[in-house]
Motif scaffolding. Structure first.
Motif, PDB file in Angstrom:
ATOM      1  N   GLN A 108       0.740  -1.032  -0.055  1.00  0.00           N
ATOM      2  CA  GLN A 108      -0.042  -0.020   0.016  1.00  0.00           C
ATOM      3  C   GLN A 108       0.735   1.278  -0.043  1.00  0.00           C
ATOM      4  O   GLN A 108       0.526   2.236  -0.661  1.00  0.00           O
ATOM      5  N   VAL A 109       1.936   1.313   0.654  1.00  0.00           N
ATOM      6  CA  VAL A 109       2.686   2.598   0.925  1.00  0.00           C
ATOM      7  C   VAL A 109       3.976   2.244   0.517  1.00  0.00           C
ATOM      8  O   VAL A 109       4.914   1.658   1.132  1.00  0.00           O
ATOM      9  N   LYS A 110       4.370   2.542  -0.782  1.00  0.00           N
ATOM     10  CA  LYS A 110       5.664   2.239  -1.427  1.00  0.00           C
ATOM     11  C   LYS A 110       6.772   2.519  -0.663  1.00  0.00           C
ATOM     12  O   LYS A 110       7.779   2.033  -0.528  1.00  0.00           O
ATOM     13  N   SER A 111       6.730   3.954  -0.430  1.00  0.00           N
ATOM     14  CA  SER A 111       7.963   4.671   0.269  1.00  0.00           C
ATOM     15  C   SER A 111       8.430   3.798   1.738  1.00  0.00           C
ATOM     16  O   SER A 111       9.513   3.996   2.331  1.00  0.00           O
ATOM     17  N   ILE A 112       7.359   3.106   2.337  1.00  0.00           N
ATOM     18  CA  ILE A 112       7.786   2.223   3.316  1.00  0.00           C
ATOM     19  C   ILE A 112       9.182   1.320   3.128  1.00  0.00           C
ATOM     20  O   ILE A 112       9.802   0.934   4.442  1.00  0.00           O
ATOM     21  N   ARG A 113       9.476   1.066   2.222  1.00  0.00           N
ATOM     22  CA  ARG A 113      10.572   0.213   1.732  1.00  0.00           C
ATOM     23  C   ARG A 113      11.754   0.788   2.036  1.00  0.00           C
ATOM     24  O   ARG A 113      12.804   0.001   2.382  1.00  0.00           O
ATOM     25  N   GLU A 114      11.753   2.110   2.559  1.00  0.00           N
ATOM     26  CA  GLU A 114      13.089   2.676   3.046  1.00  0.00           C
ATOM     27  C   GLU A 114      13.275   2.429   4.548  1.00  0.00           C
ATOM     28  O   GLU A 114      14.551   2.410   4.983  1.00  0.00           O
ATOM     29  N   HIS A 115      12.309   1.744   5.283  1.00  0.00           N
ATOM     30  CA  HIS A 115      12.573   1.165   6.511  1.00  0.00           C
ATOM     31  C   HIS A 115      12.678  -0.015   6.508  1.00  0.00           C
ATOM     32  O   HIS A 115      12.221  -1.163   6.065  1.00  0.00           O
ATOM     33  N   HIS A 116      13.952  -0.490   7.362  1.00  0.00           N
ATOM     34  CA  HIS A 116      14.286  -1.770   7.319  1.00  0.00           C
ATOM     35  C   HIS A 116      14.122  -2.669   8.698  1.00  0.00           C
ATOM     36  O   HIS A 116      15.091  -3.340   9.277  1.00  0.00           O
ATOM     37  N   SER A 117      12.894  -2.503   9.183  1.00  0.00           N
ATOM     38  CA  SER A 117      12.714  -2.919  10.620  1.00  0.00           C
ATOM     39  C   SER A 117      12.594  -4.631  10.461  1.00  0.00           C
ATOM     40  O   SER A 117      12.360  -5.186  11.534  1.00  0.00           O
ATOM     41  N   LEU A 118      12.216  -4.776   9.193  1.00  0.00           N
ATOM     42  CA  LEU A 118      11.953  -6.419   8.997  1.00  0.00           C
ATOM     43  C   LEU A 118      13.512  -7.097   9.229  1.00  0.00           C
ATOM     44  O   LEU A 118      13.676  -8.395   9.054  1.00  0.00           O
ATOM     45  N   VAL A 119      14.237  -6.223   9.430  1.00  0.00           N
ATOM     46  CA  VAL A 119      15.922  -6.608   9.402  1.00  0.00           C
ATOM     47  C   VAL A 119      16.408  -7.768   8.537  1.00  0.00           C
ATOM     48  O   VAL A 119      17.146  -8.591   8.852  1.00  0.00           O
ATOM     49  N   ILE A 120      15.690  -8.088   7.362  1.00  0.00           N
ATOM     50  CA  ILE A 120      16.298  -8.894   6.428  1.00  0.00           C
ATOM     51  C   ILE A 120      17.510  -8.737   6.095  1.00  0.00           C
ATOM     52  O   ILE A 120      18.112  -9.973   6.304  1.00  0.00           O
ATOM     53  N   SER A 121      18.015  -7.775   5.974  1.00  0.00           N
ATOM     54  CA  SER A 121      19.567  -7.688   5.314  1.00  0.00           C
ATOM     55  C   SER A 121      20.390  -8.284   6.615  1.00  0.00           C
ATOM     56  O   SER A 121      21.665  -9.029   6.473  1.00  0.00           O
ATOM     57  N   GLU A 122      20.097  -7.893   7.969  1.00  0.00           N
ATOM     58  CA  GLU A 122      20.946  -8.339   9.092  1.00  0.00           C
ATOM     59  C   GLU A 122      21.007  -9.876   8.865  1.00  0.00           C
ATOM     60  O   GLU A 122      21.714 -10.391   9.429  1.00  0.00           O
ATOM     61  N   ILE A 123      19.674 -10.374   8.925  1.00  0.00           N
ATOM     62  CA  ILE A 123      19.461 -11.816   9.180  1.00  0.00           C
ATOM     63  C   ILE A 123      20.128 -12.498   7.805  1.00  0.00           C
ATOM     64  O   ILE A 123      20.842 -13.692   7.949  1.00  0.00           O
ATOM     65  N   HIS A 124      20.019 -12.021   6.748  1.00  0.00           N
ATOM     66  CA  HIS A 124      20.647 -12.459   5.667  1.00  0.00           C
ATOM     67  C   HIS A 124      22.097 -12.655   5.594  1.00  0.00           C
ATOM     68  O   HIS A 124      22.788 -13.603   5.513  1.00  0.00           O
ATOM     69  N   SER A 125      22.754 -11.577   6.355  1.00  0.00           N
ATOM     70  CA  SER A 125      24.327 -11.466   6.407  1.00  0.00           C
ATOM     71  C   SER A 125      24.444 -12.482   7.388  1.00  0.00           C
ATOM     72  O   SER A 125      25.597 -13.178   7.415  1.00  0.00           O
TER      73      SER A 125
END
Length: 196
Positions: A108-125
């Motif tokens: 719904q809110v495309k600019s929300i992608r700037e927020h990384h609270s799902l911490v996907i990159s940290e988990i991936h790393s």
């Protein structure tokens, strides 16, 4: 708690439980025990409140992997991946309102992608580093660890999304968490077959 914090907490719950578009500034204000005028003296508009709330709660959500590291064997991949999965599921459940907001409003809110609270990159790393370490120890074969890490994260997010967004679950019991982990573990079993 000051007015800004009360409004952000109320907004967090409202955006999580009923969504961005369905939440009203009047209801957020009432739930915070403040007037709508106070909300507009504190924030320019609903969108400003939304991003301020996401930023505030994102800034307080850094992951601490140290407790997890002490539980890993670095010898039994099945056990370790289960520990990692439990840690990630616990992380998302402990941040249930942010998880729900980010997953349900991502489209719904495309600019929300700037927020990384799902911490996907940290988990991936973390997963990538774990796989490399296990490969160095000759305990797993060389594969495309990036794809495997993404598969594990996708599986976890799928189960969390099912429970939090589609089933609208906010409170999780130990049994609820175990149910999620058991579903994920069946996927981990297949992944382990490829890694060994």
């Amino acid at each position: 708690m000051n007015a800004k914090s009360k409004l952000q907490f109320s907004a967090l719950k409202n955006f999580s439980e009923i969504g961005y578009y369905e939440s009203t500034t009047l209801q957020i204000s009432k739930d915070a025990g403040l007037s709508e005028a106070t909300l507009f003296r504190t924030f320019d508009n609903k969108e400003d409140l939304y991003y301020s709330t996401l930023t505030y709660y994102s800034d307080t959500s850094n992951l601490n992997f140290y407790p997890l590291l002490s539980n890993l064997t670095f010898n039994d991949i099945q056990f370790d991946l289960t520990q990692i999965t439990e840690f990630i599921v616990d992380t998302y459940i402990s941040r249930i309102h942010m998880t729900r907001i980010l997953i349900s409003n991502l489209i719904q809110v495309k600019s929300i992608r700037e927020h990384h609270s799902l911490v996907i990159s940290e988990i991936h790393s973390f997963l990538m580093n774990y796989f490399v370490e296990m490969n160095i120890r000759n305990l797993i074969c060389s594969l495309d660890y990036d794809t495997i890490a993404n598969s594990i994260i996708s599986c976890i997010l799928y189960e969390i999304t099912q429970e939090t967004v589609f089933n609208k679950k906010v409170d999780f019991t130990k049994k609820d968490k175990e149910k999620i982990i058991n579903k994920i573990n069946s996927t981990l079993d297949v992944i382990c077959l490829f890694l060994l």
